[in-house]
Scaffold this motif. Structure first.
Motif, mmCIF file in Angstrom:
data_model
loop_
_atom_site.group_PDB
_atom_site.id
_atom_site.type_symbol
_atom_site.label_atom_id
_atom_site.label_comp_id
_atom_site.label_asym_id
_atom_site.label_seq_id
_atom_site.Cartn_x
_atom_site.Cartn_y
_atom_site.Cartn_z
ATOM 1 N N ASN B 185 1.195 -1.754 0.029
ATOM 2 C CA ASN B 185 0.032 0.407 -0.173
ATOM 3 C C ASN B 185 0.883 1.832 0.180
ATOM 4 O O ASN B 185 1.653 1.722 1.464
ATOM 5 C CB ASN B 185 -0.842 0.280 0.980
ATOM 6 C CG ASN B 185 -1.960 1.516 1.421
ATOM 7 O OD1 ASN B 185 -1.415 2.231 1.130
ATOM 8 N ND2 ASN B 185 -3.073 0.950 1.463
ATOM 9 N N THR B 187 0.355 4.551 -0.083
ATOM 10 C CA THR B 187 0.193 5.911 0.561
ATOM 11 C C THR B 187 0.211 5.757 1.778
ATOM 12 O O THR B 187 0.608 6.223 2.859
ATOM 13 C CB THR B 187 -1.302 5.771 0.521
ATOM 14 O OG1 THR B 187 -1.933 5.333 -0.885
ATOM 15 C CG2 THR B 187 -2.001 6.868 1.110
ATOM 16 N N GLN B 316 -3.525 3.473 -4.474
ATOM 17 C CA GLN B 316 -3.217 3.261 -3.244
ATOM 18 C C GLN B 316 -1.678 1.990 -3.617
ATOM 19 O O GLN B 316 -1.229 2.109 -2.418
ATOM 20 C CB GLN B 316 -3.826 3.115 -2.394
ATOM 21 C CG GLN B 316 -4.403 3.613 -1.856
ATOM 22 C CD GLN B 316 -4.946 4.141 0.107
ATOM 23 O OE1 GLN B 316 -4.720 3.066 0.481
ATOM 24 N NE2 GLN B 316 -6.123 5.215 0.087
ATOM 25 N N ALA B 394 -0.771 2.270 -8.020
ATOM 26 C CA ALA B 394 -0.374 3.784 -7.776
ATOM 27 C C ALA B 394 0.559 3.740 -8.382
ATOM 28 O O ALA B 394 0.902 4.809 -9.008
ATOM 29 C CB ALA B 394 -0.051 3.778 -6.126
#
Lengths: 312, 462
Positions: B185, B187, B316, B394
């Protein structure tokens, strides 16, 4: 006391025997017709498959006679002993709970409760039995998953954080007994209640006059007098228990394989037939189960005089 | 009237007499020396003898698909309305299910009922390419025998048809490949200020850091039926290594297995890796997909797990190349599933069946929007080019996917039994009870070898 009398006639083994003898002479054909439906079904789906299973268990897939080799082969399988150990553990727990609890509940319902209330309870107890096996397993899958269970607080307080923890191998017999008891016991409570109804009131009154309290009456009068029904229940519960299949199979699928696919002997037979394509080995396992059921039934029948007809 | 009591001694005599007869009969058979109880193994090369069933042009074909692949079959039906199809949904052999095998065993016995086209797992091909009994025909039709042009077969990604091949013939078309990559992930990683690891050692260190600095966040899960493929396959552990078609090497004492077990044990103890499964009931709710910082897993985790199951917002999730071990120059990775399509050798309409299987695996119409990464190279290019597949992530995942597709370690073989069974019902319950992976490895070893022997493999441990 008319209700009591008809009940007495229907279950007692005395009157029907005498009547059968007289009707046989009068209308033999009608009798045969009546039993033929059951007899044909029994032959087609009971006797013939059993004979076929014996044939398969004594041969191999090339049709050669193997003697006892199929039995030796399956008994040496690494899954055979665990499966029979699992089922034995389950059977002991299941038989104890079904025999003790249903009889106790039936006696309480019969002797210690107002008839109206007792009828409501009998209905409630019977209700889960109306659900088919698969549906009842699904109910328990929800009950036992802490993520969705209405009693998740109870599960969590018992130390089960998630469904996987609930389904640990040691807990399985208990879970399966819970499911079986929940679905099966209600029907037996109704049957035991019917059996208790058969005991003539005079007998109970006599016991009371002699100073027997409710528990003494239960232990010395009621339980001995329904002994045959208890034996009958034990035989059927045992036979049903050895055939355990749907419940562990469903748990196996629902838990994404955390339960062994060969937990019970019936599942092992299923794996033999449909994964290994070894129908002969599967038949040999089924014969083991048949023998187990017959031995237990024979013990109970001879010990309880189930088939003995007492003349009044 | 005969008294019932008088019947009893007679019965007893009958019972004892027949018991005696049975006993003497069995004694006699033991003495006589009987035929062996072992199953006969079909010896003739099945492919050489492939004779199609009598064909009926335009007859109805029955298709078995899992729910994920159902829209694809329906799409085919819509664009080919003249083909008569009966579409059936089943579990698709997921999670070690043996439903398809069970049914085919039965159909082989009754002599009819086989579906024409089925979706299955690579494990299914190991039994479907051979007859289930001496009198039966192998369920899967050899597709390279005048059914699918060689040119089409050549278009599949390198090695992706390996699970389909047996005795020099190709018995299935690979729907998707499921090369393992490192999902993360982005983010969360940026927020926490972490670098994406490139080696397992860095991954382990980062996992311990996550556990310390952000308790509750996870860098992996081992509780799924296929977690062993994400971790132990990637670690090149010889757990299911076929040395030849009849000899299976199972050696969990190998350093490649113990290094992964040790690594995971440390992270499980630190609570950075959970013993729950990503797909187990309730995971999406508690702890929830937003707590997953990293996940070493197959290419389909992106859309299937993070997007569909965890509902992580777009922009993300990113993928990084498979992790390597320090001191090893080339990375190897695992593979988790990757379905196949098979055509039944019993089909009365091989033409329509083959056409469907080919369309499902190679047509851009479907594969460009497929939930999984296509095995057919031109379709994979279209899949990567499809904005719907890239805009969720992402970063650009195409380079990582294409690189990982070539890195799948070939030492983890497709066997006649599922590699999920022993993992799920021996290792996972032990982990749930708090045992470590390292101390469970011997049990896993026994479970695999027992299962392998029961289906006829010879076991090699070194």
């Amino acid at each position: 006391m008319t209700a009591l009398n008809t009940g007495h006639e229907a279950v007692s083994s005395v009157t029907p025997v005498r009547r059968r003898a007289t009707t046989r002479r009068r209308a033999g054909l009608a009798g045969y017709l009546f039993v033929s439906g059951y007899a044909i079904l029994l032959l087609a789906f009971g006797i013939f498959p059993t004979v076929y299973a014996f044939f398969l268990a004594l041969t191999n897939d090339r049709g050669q006679f193997t003697g006892l080799n199929q039995f030796i082969k399956v008994a040496q399988d690494y899954r055979f002993a665990p499966a029979f150990l699992n089922i034995s553990l389950y059977l002991v727990m299941w038989l104890l709970s079904v025999v003790v609890l249903t009889v106790v509940v039936a006696i309480v319902l019969r002797s210690r409760m107002r008839p109206r209330l007792s009828a409501i309870f009998r209905f409630l107890y019977y209700l889960p039995g109306a659900l088919a096996g698969v549906a009842s397993v699904l109910v328990w899958l929800f009950m036992l998953d802490p993520a969705v269970s209405p009693v998740s607080w109870l599960l969590r307080s018992l130390g089960f954080a998630d469904f996987a923890a609930v389904l640990s191998p040691g807990d399985l017999p208990v879970i399966l007994v819970l499911i079986a008891f929940w679905t099966g016991a209600g029907g037996w409570i109704v049957v035991m209640y019917g059996a208790l109804n058969n005991i003539p009131d005079e007998v109970l009154e006599a016991a009371r006059t002699d100073g027997a309290g409710p528990w003494k009456t239960a232990w010395h009068i009621q339980i001995p007098m329904i002994r045959k029904w208890i034996a009958y229940m034990a035989i059927l519960a045992f036979a049903g228990g050895t055939q355990l299949f749907v419940e562990p199979q469903m748990l196996q699928t629902a838990s994404l394989g955390r339960v062994s696919p060969t937990w019970s002997p019936n599942q092992l037979a299923y794996v033999y037939a449909f994964q290994h394509g070894d129908f002969n080995g599967a038949a040999a396992i089924s014969i083991f189960l048949l023998a187990l059921g017959l031995i237990c039934a024979a013990l109970l029948v001879t010990r309880s005089d189930l088939f003995k007809v007492d003349e009044s | 009237m005969k008294s019932p009591e008088s019947a009893k001694p007679g019965m007893r005599r009958l019972v004892s007499r027949s018991a005696f007869a049975l006993l003497s009969l069995s004694a006699a058979t033991v003495l006589a020396g009987c035929a062996s109880a072992t199953q006969s193994t079909p010896t003739a090369s099945p492919s050489a003898a492939f004779k199609p069933a009598a064909q009926t042009a335009g007859s109805q074909i029955t298709v078995w698909a899992d729910s994920t692949r159902l829209p694809a079959v329906q799409q085919y039906q819509k664009s080919h309305p003249d083909v008569k199809m009966n579409i059936v949904t089943y579990d698709g052999s997921a999670n070690g299910s043996t439903y398809l095998q069970t049914k085919v065993q039965l159909f082989d016995r009754t002599g009819n009922g086989w579906p024409d086209v089925v979706f299955g797992s690579p494990t299914d091909v190991t039994w479907a390419s051979q007859p289930t009994s001496p009198s039966a025909t192998a369920f899967a039709a050899p597709l390279d025998a005048n059914l699918v042009p060689q040119q089409t077969l050549d278009g599949f990604a390198k090695g992706s048809l390996a699970p389909c091949q047996f005795n020099g013939h190709t018995y299935c078309l690979r729907n998707d490949i499921a090369q393992v990559v490192l999902w993360y992930n982005k983010t969360l990683m940026d927020k926490f200020g972490y670098q994406v690891p490139t080696t397992w050692e860095q991954y382990e260190a980062l996992g311990e850091q996550v556990a310390k600095e952000h308790p509750g966040y996870l860098v992996g899960a081992v509780g799924d039926t296929n977690s062993q493929e994400s971790y132990f396959w990637s670690s090149q552990c010889p757990a299911f290594q076929l040395e030849d078609p009849a000899t299976l090497k199972v050696d969990l004492t190998d350093g490649n297995c113990t290094r992964m077990a040790t690594l995971l044990d440390k992270l499980i103890a630190a609570k950075a890796v959970t013993t729950q499964g990503f797909f187990s009931q309730g995971f999406a709710k508690d702890p929830g997909g937003s707590k997953v910082v990293m996940a070493n897993g197959p290419s389909w985790y992106g859309q299937y797990l993070f997007n569909a199951a965890f509902k992580v917002p777009a922009g993300q999730i990113a993928a990084a190349a498979p992790l390597t071990w320090e001191g090893e120059t080339t990375a190897a990775t695992g593979n988790v599933g990757g379905g196949v399509w098979m055509v039944s050798s019993h089909s009365k309409n091989l033409k329509a069946s083959t056409d469907l299987a080919t369309w499902l695996t190679t047509s851009n119409d479907f594969q460009a929007n497929a939930p999984t990464y296509p095995a057919y190279v031109p379709a994979a290019k279209a899949w990567l080019a499809n904005p719907a597949n890239s805009k969720y992530f992402a970063t650009d995942i195409s380079a990582v996917f294409e690189q990982a597709a070539d890195l799948v370690w070939t030492g983890w073989s497709n066997t006649k039994f599922s590699d999920a069974t022993a993992w799920s019902n021996v290792v996972l319950p032990a982990l749930t009870q708090g045992k470590t992976l390292t101390e469970t490895l011997p049990q896993w070893q026994t479970a695999i070898t027992d299962e392998a022997k029961s289906v006829g493999y010879t076991i090699a441990t070194k």
